[in-house]
Design an enzyme around this catalytic site. Structure first.
Site, PDB file in Angstrom:
ATOM      1  N   HIS A 173      91.460  78.140   1.018  1.00 24.70           N
ATOM      2  CA  HIS A 173      90.226  77.826   1.045  1.00 24.70           C
ATOM      3  C   HIS A 173      89.175  78.803   1.365  1.00 24.70           C
ATOM      4  O   HIS A 173      87.986  79.195   0.893  1.00 24.70           O
ATOM      5  CB  HIS A 173      90.147  77.011   2.329  1.00 24.70           C
ATOM      6  CG  HIS A 173      89.736  78.254   3.888  1.00 24.70           C
ATOM      7  ND1 HIS A 173      90.856  77.987   4.443  1.00 24.70           N
ATOM      8  CD2 HIS A 173      89.085  78.724   4.294  1.00 24.70           C
ATOM      9  CE1 HIS A 173      90.850  78.488   5.592  1.00 24.70           C
ATOM     10  NE2 HIS A 173      89.260  79.680   5.006  1.00 24.70           N
ATOM     11  N   ASP A 195      97.086  74.204   2.304  1.00 26.72           N
ATOM     12  CA  ASP A 195      95.334  75.677   2.741  1.00 26.72           C
ATOM     13  C   ASP A 195      96.261  77.129   2.462  1.00 26.72           C
ATOM     14  O   ASP A 195      96.260  78.115   3.379  1.00 26.72           O
ATOM     15  CB  ASP A 195      95.464  75.438   3.813  1.00 26.72           C
ATOM     16  CG  ASP A 195      93.412  76.185   4.008  1.00 26.72           C
ATOM     17  OD1 ASP A 195      93.561  76.731   2.755  1.00 26.72           O
ATOM     18  OD2 ASP A 195      92.850  76.185   5.093  1.00 26.72           O
ATOM     19  N   SER A 214      89.961  83.537   8.987  1.00 30.45           N
ATOM     20  CA  SER A 214      90.876  82.998   8.219  1.00 30.45           C
ATOM     21  C   SER A 214      91.686  83.391   6.973  1.00 30.45           C
ATOM     22  O   SER A 214      91.198  84.747   5.855  1.00 30.45           O
ATOM     23  CB  SER A 214      90.275  81.740   6.577  1.00 30.45           C
ATOM     24  OG  SER A 214      89.327  80.682   8.335  1.00 30.45           O
TER      25      SER A 214
END
Length: 357
Positions: free
Chosen positions: A101, A134, A208
């Site tokens: 992402h 992901d 992230s």
């Protein structure tokens, strides 16, 4: 996000010390969290804070100095916008592990740049990505000497860049392991964080894809998602999840080798039967089989539409996520035991998983 409640292995409690080190250039930040695992003879209860003596047991500054050169900030842009995140060098040749992402916005006609700890910037290309877990791998071509992060196991601690705030130090607990968490993915589909590490470390924008490391400076997880209170406007509530390095490393290996990831495939569609509906219909609780792919693994094993799956690999069947989790953790060719009922009769099938079409 939702969490599966099946097949819980015993929870292990870990003390950690979190070091959020921001590398800020033009508002872009990358960071690191260092954690100290607890010895097997000690015990910690939820809500216990690490004392200064616990914090000093982990050499935070030396570990940070060791790991920060391996951690980069990632800036991705594409036709629909831009975003930032973190990543770490996991292989020689300039390979960087991050979240899908973080870079998916650049997957179609966009660009990716990485910011090194010393402020140097290089363009990067997307080697491959896996929306289902992901995870993604980038590559930079550079003559600069790159420091590859050491790989540990998935039973230690975490990494990130908390909103560009530099030099912050916090303490807390990793409250559980082996969580399976469903998060938003691409094209209105979900990604699944399998066997994730749950912690009260804040995972905010910029965290992230970063590196969760232990006191030896070894990568043990990839911070990916933070929980929020519904309709609260966002913000960390002290509950976050990291992809364990064991899974991330396997996915990265396949991406580097082939440019893509092949997951396993059952070939059936199911829906959970609520207890009240099961009682009313005279059915056992489990997963109702809505459809079976002709010629697929489930059909070959003898499963049919309208069967009710009651157990999956010996565990009670309660959620579609159980099947999805197995497609990410098992390989094509692996087998899964399925117990089911048909017209009131119980039976067992052995499904040999195939590659997802």
């Amino acid at each position: 996000m939702s969490e599966s409640r099946h097949a819980r292995r015993p929870r292990r409690w870990l003390l950690w010390v979190a070091l959020g080190t921001a590398l800020v250039v033009g508002g872009v930040a990358g960071g690191l969290i260092v954690g100290a695992t607890q010895s097997s003879g000690s015990s910690v209860s939820s809500g216990t804070s690490a004392s200064s003596s616990t914090a000093s047991a982990c050499p935070v500054t030396p570990v940070a100095n060791q790991v920060i050169p391996s951690v980069v900030t990632i800036a991705a842009s594409g036709p629909s916008g831009s975003g930032t995140g973190s990543g770490e060098f996991i292989r020689s040749g300039g390979y960087i592990l991050t979240n899908n992402h973080v870079i998916s916005i650049a997957a179609n006609g966009g660009s990716v740049k990485v910011l090194f700890a010393d402020g140097h910037t290089e363009p990067a290309t997307i080697t491959g990505r896996d929306p289902q877990t992901d995870l993604a791998v980038l590559k930079v071509q550079t003559s600069r000497e790159l420091k590859v992060i050491s790989l540990g196991s998935s039973s230690s601690v975490k990494v990130g860049a908390p909103l560009g705030l530099s030099g912050t130090v916090t303490s807390g607990i990793v409250s559980a392991l082996d969580r399976t968490v469903e998060v938003p993915g691409e094209n209105d589909r979900s990604a699944l964080l399998v066997s994730a590490v749950q912690t009260d470390a804040s995972i905010n924008p910029g965290n992230s894809g970063g590196a969760l490391v232990n006191c030896e400076g070894q990568l043990v997880g990839v911070p990916t998602a933070g929980a929020t209170v519904p309709n609260s406007g966002g913000g960390s509530i002290g509950l976050g999840f990291a992809i364990p390095v064991d899974l991330a490393n396997r996915i990265a290996d396949e991406i580097i080798a082939t440019g893509t990831v092949t997951h396993a495939f059952f070939g059936l569609q199911t829906v959970p039967i609520p207890p009240a509906a099961a009682e009313q219909a005279g059915l056992p609780e489990g997963l109702f089989v809505q459809a079976v792919t002709p010629g697929g693994p489930a059909a070959t094993a003898g499963l049919r539409a309208e069967d009710v799956i009651t157990k999956i690999d010996g565990m009670p069947a309660t959620s579609n996520i159980q099947l999805q989790e197995l497609t990410l953790t098992k390989k094509p060719g692996d087998t899964v035991s399925i117990e089911y009922t048909r017209a009131g009769q119980s039976a067992t099938a052995t499904v040999t998983l195939a590659a997802q079409p």
